[in-house]
Design a protein around this motif. Structure first.
Motif, PDB file in Angstrom:
ATOM      1  N   TRP A  83       2.046  25.437   3.570  1.00  0.00           N
ATOM      2  CA  TRP A  83       1.396  24.137   3.693  1.00  0.00           C
ATOM      3  C   TRP A  83       0.922  24.003   5.132  1.00  0.00           C
ATOM      4  CZ3 TRP A  83       2.637  19.118   0.904  1.00  0.00           C
ATOM      5  CH2 TRP A  83       2.941  19.360  -0.438  1.00  0.00           C
ATOM      6  N   GLU A  84      -0.275  23.481   5.304  1.00  0.00           N
ATOM      7  CA  GLU A  84      -0.760  23.177   6.640  1.00  0.00           C
ATOM      8  C   GLU A  84      -0.373  21.741   6.971  1.00  0.00           C
ATOM      9  OE1 GLU A  84      -1.954  25.617   8.387  1.00  0.00           O
ATOM     10  OE2 GLU A  84      -1.993  26.960   6.657  1.00  0.00           O
ATOM     11  N   LYS A  85      -0.306  21.453   8.255  1.00  0.00           N
ATOM     12  CA  LYS A  85       0.107  20.116   8.686  1.00  0.00           C
ATOM     13  C   LYS A  85      -0.722  18.989   8.038  1.00  0.00           C
ATOM     14  CE  LYS A  85       1.838  17.658  12.641  1.00  0.00           C
ATOM     15  NZ  LYS A  85       1.320  17.018  13.818  1.00  0.00           N
ATOM     16  N   PRO A  86      -2.070  19.128   7.969  1.00  0.00           N
ATOM     17  CA  PRO A  86      -2.854  18.048   7.348  1.00  0.00           C
ATOM     18  C   PRO A  86      -2.492  17.793   5.881  1.00  0.00           C
ATOM     19  CG  PRO A  86      -4.305  19.572   8.528  1.00  0.00           C
ATOM     20  CD  PRO A  86      -2.928  20.176   8.525  1.00  0.00           C
ATOM     21  N   GLU A  87      -2.030  18.826   5.179  1.00  0.00           N
ATOM     22  CA  GLU A  87      -1.637  18.643   3.777  1.00  0.00           C
ATOM     23  C   GLU A  87      -0.371  17.779   3.692  1.00  0.00           C
ATOM     24  OE1 GLU A  87      -3.142  22.512   1.391  1.00  0.00           O
ATOM     25  OE2 GLU A  87      -1.626  22.913   2.911  1.00  0.00           O
ATOM     26  N   TYR A  88       0.603  18.095   4.542  1.00  0.00           N
ATOM     27  CA  TYR A  88       1.809  17.255   4.587  1.00  0.00           C
ATOM     28  C   TYR A  88       1.422  15.820   4.914  1.00  0.00           C
ATOM     29  CZ  TYR A  88       5.120  21.195   4.730  1.00  0.00           C
ATOM     30  OH  TYR A  88       5.881  22.283   4.432  1.00  0.00           O
ATOM     31  N   GLU A  89       0.554  15.677   5.906  1.00  0.00           N
ATOM     32  CA  GLU A  89       0.201  14.332   6.361  1.00  0.00           C
ATOM     33  C   GLU A  89      -0.550  13.563   5.295  1.00  0.00           C
ATOM     34  OE1 GLU A  89      -1.623  15.234  10.105  1.00  0.00           O
ATOM     35  OE2 GLU A  89       0.327  15.333  11.120  1.00  0.00           O
ATOM     36  N   GLU A  90      -1.444  14.259   4.571  1.00  0.00           N
ATOM     37  CA  GLU A  90      -2.211  13.578   3.531  1.00  0.00           C
ATOM     38  C   GLU A  90      -1.291  13.086   2.417  1.00  0.00           C
ATOM     39  OE1 GLU A  90      -5.400  14.036  -0.001  1.00  0.00           O
ATOM     40  OE2 GLU A  90      -5.018  15.816   1.200  1.00  0.00           O
ATOM     41  N   VAL A  91      -0.399  13.959   1.946  1.00  0.00           N
ATOM     42  CA  VAL A  91       0.514  13.567   0.866  1.00  0.00           C
ATOM     43  C   VAL A  91       1.406  12.417   1.349  1.00  0.00           C
ATOM     44  CG1 VAL A  91       2.482  14.297  -0.559  1.00  0.00           C
ATOM     45  CG2 VAL A  91       0.468  15.772  -0.356  1.00  0.00           C
ATOM     46  N   ALA A  92       1.950  12.533   2.549  1.00  0.00           N
ATOM     47  CA  ALA A  92       2.835  11.489   3.074  1.00  0.00           C
ATOM     48  C   ALA A  92       2.099  10.159   3.216  1.00  0.00           C
ATOM     49  CB  ALA A  92       3.428  11.911   4.417  1.00  0.00           C
ATOM     50  N   SER A  93       0.853  10.199   3.689  1.00  0.00           N
ATOM     51  CA  SER A  93       0.178   8.923   3.911  1.00  0.00           C
ATOM     52  C   SER A  93      -0.269   8.297   2.589  1.00  0.00           C
ATOM     53  CB  SER A  93      -0.977   9.069   4.911  1.00  0.00           C
ATOM     54  OG  SER A  93      -2.098   9.618   4.282  1.00  0.00           O
ATOM     55  N   ARG A  94      -0.732   9.107   1.636  1.00  0.00           N
ATOM     56  CA  ARG A  94      -1.097   8.537   0.335  1.00  0.00           C
ATOM     57  C   ARG A  94       0.128   7.935  -0.331  1.00  0.00           C
ATOM     58  NH1 ARG A  94      -5.463  12.122  -2.900  1.00  0.00           N
ATOM     59  NH2 ARG A  94      -5.287  10.318  -4.277  1.00  0.00           N
ATOM     60  N   TRP A  95       1.245   8.631  -0.196  1.00  0.00           N
ATOM     61  CA  TRP A  95       2.479   8.185  -0.812  1.00  0.00           C
ATOM     62  C   TRP A  95       2.959   6.877  -0.179  1.00  0.00           C
ATOM     63  CZ3 TRP A  95       7.625   7.400   0.192  1.00  0.00           C
ATOM     64  CH2 TRP A  95       8.474   7.462  -0.903  1.00  0.00           C
ATOM     65  N   SER A  96       2.892   6.800   1.153  1.00  0.00           N
ATOM     66  CA  SER A  96       3.368   5.579   1.798  1.00  0.00           C
ATOM     67  C   SER A  96       2.403   4.414   1.549  1.00  0.00           C
ATOM     68  CB  SER A  96       3.647   5.787   3.286  1.00  0.00           C
ATOM     69  OG  SER A  96       2.512   6.267   3.934  1.00  0.00           O
ATOM     70  N   GLU A  97       1.097   4.701   1.409  1.00  0.00           N
ATOM     71  CA  GLU A  97       0.157   3.634   1.020  1.00  0.00           C
ATOM     72  C   GLU A  97       0.530   3.067  -0.342  1.00  0.00           C
ATOM     73  OE1 GLU A  97      -3.886   5.185   1.139  1.00  0.00           O
ATOM     74  OE2 GLU A  97      -3.620   5.662   3.274  1.00  0.00           O
TER      75      GLU A  97
END
Length: 150
Positions: free
Chosen positions: A122-136
């Protein structure tokens, strides 16, 4: 190139490497929400009860057998605190749905935000995208709960 398929090694990699890293990103992204609650828990879960329709009915679902269909993270937020509002809890999942040669990641079985072949980093942006969509989504859930209560 031979694609890795779902097996013990692929499942362990997700459980031991990807999930903890994703949990870290999710934890960061929900920090602003945590003080609103008494307590929270974020844990890894493995679904060992959903059978693979293609497999032998007698085969136990386990990491060892490499036939787990789902794993993921489960968040529990307990005891929402606000004067004049009845306390409540919230729960939210991130589900990794394990297909034969790839897996999808999303908030439930029917929605997917990301699909990856097994053992691909996983690249960092993938972690960040999943985490931010999830927290939204979590904040939307929370907002809806509060609108109902006020």
């Amino acid at each position: 190139m031979e694609h890795p398929t779902r097996d013990k090694q692929a499942i362990q990699h997700l459980y031991n490497t990807i999930l903890p890293a994703l949990a870290e990103h999710i934890h960061q992204s929900i920090m602003p929400v945590l003080p609103l609650f008494d307590n929270f828990g974020l844990e890894r879960v493995i679904d060992t009860w959903t059978k693979d329709p293609a497999s032998d009915a007698d085969t136990e679902v386990s990491v060892e057998n490499g036939n787990v269909q789902q794993l993921g993270l489960k968040l529990r937020l307990e005891g929402f605190q606000k004067p004049g509002i009845e306390t409540f809890d919230l729960a939210k999942d991130v589900i990794f749905k394990l297909e034969y040669t790839s897996y999808t990641v999303g908030p439930d079985k029917n929605n997917s935000w990301l699909e990856k072949p097994y053992l691909q980093r996983w690249e960092k942006p993938e972690y960040e995208e999943v985490a931010s969509r999830w927290s939204e989504e979590l904040i939307d859930d929370l907002t809806q709960r509060l609108e109902k209560l006020t």
